[in-house]
Write an enzyme that holds these catalytic residues in place. Sequence first.
Site, PDB file in Angstrom:
ATOM      1  N   ALA A  67      53.931   7.008  91.887  1.00  0.00           N
ATOM      2  CA  ALA A  67      53.766   8.451  91.801  1.00  0.00           C
ATOM      3  C   ALA A  67      54.696   8.945  90.699  1.00  0.00           C
ATOM      4  CB  ALA A  67      54.140   9.080  93.133  1.00  0.00           C
ATOM      5  N   GLY A 110      53.218   4.030  94.464  1.00  0.00           N
ATOM      6  CA  GLY A 110      51.849   4.529  94.595  1.00  0.00           C
ATOM      7  C   GLY A 110      50.843   3.680  93.829  1.00  0.00           C
ATOM      8  N   GLU A 113      50.066   0.913  96.082  1.00  0.00           N
ATOM      9  CA  GLU A 113      49.266   1.494  97.174  1.00  0.00           C
ATOM     10  C   GLU A 113      47.839   1.804  96.720  1.00  0.00           C
ATOM     11  OE1 GLU A 113      52.374   4.411  97.808  1.00  0.00           O
ATOM     12  OE2 GLU A 113      52.637   3.714  99.857  1.00  0.00           O
ATOM     13  N   GLU A 133      60.193   2.406  96.306  1.00  0.00           N
ATOM     14  CA  GLU A 133      60.585   3.762  96.682  1.00  0.00           C
ATOM     15  C   GLU A 133      61.976   3.817  97.308  1.00  0.00           C
ATOM     16  OE1 GLU A 133      57.655   2.319  97.403  1.00  0.00           O
ATOM     17  OE2 GLU A 133      55.995   3.742  97.181  1.00  0.00           O
TER      18      GLU A 133
HETATM   19  C1  HXC Z   1      57.426   9.082  86.120  1.00  0.00           C
HETATM   20  C2  HXC Z   1      57.663   7.152  84.939  1.00  0.00           C
HETATM   21  C3  HXC Z   1      57.452   6.387  86.116  1.00  0.00           C
HETATM   22  C4  HXC Z   1      57.207   7.093  87.323  1.00  0.00           C
HETATM   23  C5  HXC Z   1      57.779   5.046  84.478  1.00  0.00           C
HETATM   24  N1  HXC Z   1      57.862   6.279  83.954  1.00  0.00           N
HETATM   25  N2  HXC Z   1      57.541   5.084  85.786  1.00  0.00           N
HETATM   26  N3  HXC Z   1      57.641   8.481  84.955  1.00  0.00           N
HETATM   27  N4  HXC Z   1      57.194   8.434  87.286  1.00  0.00           N
HETATM   28  N5  HXC Z   1      56.937   6.452  88.477  1.00  0.00           N
HETATM   29  C6  HXC Z   1      58.128   6.657  82.568  1.00  0.00           C
HETATM   30  C7  HXC Z   1      59.590   6.490  82.189  1.00  0.00           C
HETATM   31  O1  HXC Z   1      60.349   7.603  82.586  1.00  0.00           O
HETATM   32  C8  HXC Z   1      59.502   6.355  80.689  1.00  0.00           C
HETATM   33  O2  HXC Z   1      59.314   7.618  80.081  1.00  0.00           O
HETATM   34  C9  HXC Z   1      58.200   5.587  80.493  1.00  0.00           C
HETATM   35  O3  HXC Z   1      57.449   5.782  81.681  1.00  0.00           O
HETATM   36  C10 HXC Z   1      58.427   4.109  80.302  1.00  0.00           C
HETATM   37  O4  HXC Z   1      59.233   3.632  81.366  1.00  0.00           O
HETATM   38  P1  HXC Z   1      60.565   2.772  81.161  1.00  0.00           P
HETATM   39  O5  HXC Z   1      61.365   2.897  82.403  1.00  0.00           O
HETATM   40  O6  HXC Z   1      61.245   3.149  79.900  1.00  0.00           O
HETATM   41  O7  HXC Z   1      59.952   1.309  81.013  1.00  0.00           O
HETATM   42  P2  HXC Z   1      60.617  -0.075  81.432  1.00  0.00           P
HETATM   43  O8  HXC Z   1      62.056  -0.126  81.014  1.00  0.00           O
HETATM   44  O9  HXC Z   1      59.676  -1.117  80.917  1.00  0.00           O
HETATM   45  O10 HXC Z   1      60.620  -0.090  83.025  1.00  0.00           O
HETATM   46  C11 HXC Z   1      59.394  -0.129  83.708  1.00  0.00           C
HETATM   47  C12 HXC Z   1      59.614   0.198  85.210  1.00  0.00           C
HETATM   48  C13 HXC Z   1      60.383   1.508  85.370  1.00  0.00           C
HETATM   49  C14 HXC Z   1      60.381  -0.962  85.872  1.00  0.00           C
HETATM   50  C15 HXC Z   1      58.223   0.272  85.839  1.00  0.00           C
HETATM   51  O11 HXC Z   1      59.733   2.505  84.557  1.00  0.00           O
HETATM   52  C16 HXC Z   1      60.451   2.006  86.766  1.00  0.00           C
HETATM   53  O12 HXC Z   1      61.254   1.513  87.565  1.00  0.00           O
HETATM   54  N6  HXC Z   1      59.636   3.025  87.092  1.00  0.00           N
HETATM   55  C17 HXC Z   1      59.648   3.669  88.396  1.00  0.00           C
HETATM   56  C18 HXC Z   1      59.002   2.800  89.434  1.00  0.00           C
HETATM   57  C19 HXC Z   1      59.039   3.456  90.793  1.00  0.00           C
HETATM   58  O13 HXC Z   1      60.143   3.721  91.350  1.00  0.00           O
HETATM   59  N7  HXC Z   1      57.862   3.762  91.379  1.00  0.00           N
HETATM   60  C20 HXC Z   1      57.758   4.384  92.688  1.00  0.00           C
HETATM   61  C21 HXC Z   1      57.666   5.861  92.507  1.00  0.00           C
HETATM   62  S1  HXC Z   1      57.661   6.729  94.055  1.00  0.00           S
HETATM   63  P3  HXC Z   1      60.495   8.384  79.287  1.00  0.00           P
HETATM   64  O14 HXC Z   1      59.801   9.559  78.667  1.00  0.00           O
HETATM   65  O15 HXC Z   1      61.499   8.761  80.320  1.00  0.00           O
HETATM   66  O16 HXC Z   1      61.027   7.366  78.302  1.00  0.00           O
HETATM   67  C22 HXC Z   1      56.102   6.522  94.627  1.00  0.00           C
HETATM   68  C23 HXC Z   1      55.799   7.177  95.946  1.00  0.00           C
HETATM   69  C24 HXC Z   1      54.347   7.019  96.273  1.00  0.00           C
HETATM   70  O17 HXC Z   1      55.289   5.906  94.044  1.00  0.00           O
HETATM   71  C25 HXC Z   1      53.898   8.108  97.174  1.00  0.00           C
HETATM   72  C26 HXC Z   1      52.412   8.236  97.239  1.00  0.00           C
HETATM   73  C27 HXC Z   1      51.718   8.719  96.026  1.00  0.00           C
END
Ligand code: HXC
Length: 259
Positions: A67, A110, A113, A133
């Site tokens: 998400a 997400g 999921e 998460e």
């Molecule tokens: C918003 C995101 C994002 C996310 C990545 N980006 N994941 N933006 N929400 N979930 C953005 C980053 O901010 C960045 O933009 C760009 O995408 C590239 O990401 P990087 O982090 O620079 O890439 P990398 O170093 O290769 O790392 C990849 C990654 C990391 C390991 C996937 O991005 C990461 O940990 N992302 C979050 C994963 C996460 O926690 N997902 C769960 C979310 S909660 P900028 O502009 O900042 O450079 C969830 C709840 C679900 O999903 C509920 C139901 C819908």
Amino acid sequence: MPPEYVIIHQQVAPHVAHISLNRPKELNALNLQLMGELRDALKALDADDNVRVIVVSGNEKAFAAGADIKEMANKTAIDMFITDQFSTWDAIKKIRKPIIAAVSGFALGGGCELSMLCDMIVASETARFGQPEIKIGVMPGAGGTQRLTRAVGKALAMEMVLTGRFITAQEAMKAGLINKVVPVELYLQEAIKLASEIALLSPLAVKMAKEAVLKSFDTTLEEGLHFERKNFYLLFAAEDQKEGMQAFMDKRAPVFKGR
Ligand code: HXC
């Protein structure tokens, strides 16, 4: 207005449509607009008689990294309640045609999921599945504690949900989360191939079989068997059943029409 964050490819193979998630700079983070567009595209394809199977993919680097954290960060519980984002997920759960997720790169939160909301998953060797998460102070909210546990069992699901550890495509394959692992250059092609195989079959039988398999997640064995039997009987009302059985006896390939 055409959608901004999803691309719809009609007829990538006979009776197969493909939707690709298209927010590459954000690793296909699932914001509300993307999820709304995905739901609308799936509903339109579900209603289209020329389509029998749908493939959903991201790109090579990311299926979806979860998400959109930036969109969610400042929300209150009441904002979340009013937005009711999961009604979109509920609508996707109601799609009757098979949906195959073609996953490469990150399928996190997400994103993982969403892949599990699909009916089957074809992954590239680079795919990583995870429910991270917990690392941002929350927990899965779109099926990560339920569908993942049913797919891989308590031990691995608990570990993934409580530590946020990502698993590789090979590990996901061994755990029963996914159907196939292939080299990255082939994952979309393989997903379309699997979709094409299903698209040759009776769309009525396919829909009713999907419905019955999904029923097994929600019900007792007795009720599930009863449901299965009703769908089985119902298929004898279809021309496709007559065609399928006649073709077997004639030793020829059946031609199914979905009637
Ligand atoms: C918003 C995101 C994002 C996310 C990545 N980006 N994941 N933006 N929400 N979930 C953005 C980053 O901010 C960045 O933009 C760009 O995408 C590239 O990401 P990087 O982090 O620079 O890439 P990398 O170093 O290769 O790392 C990849 C990654 C990391 C390991 C996937 O991005 C990461 O940990 N992302 C979050 C994963 C996460 O926690 N997902 C769960 C979310 S909660 P900028 O502009 O900042 O450079 C969830 C709840 C679900 O999903 C509920 C139901 C819908």
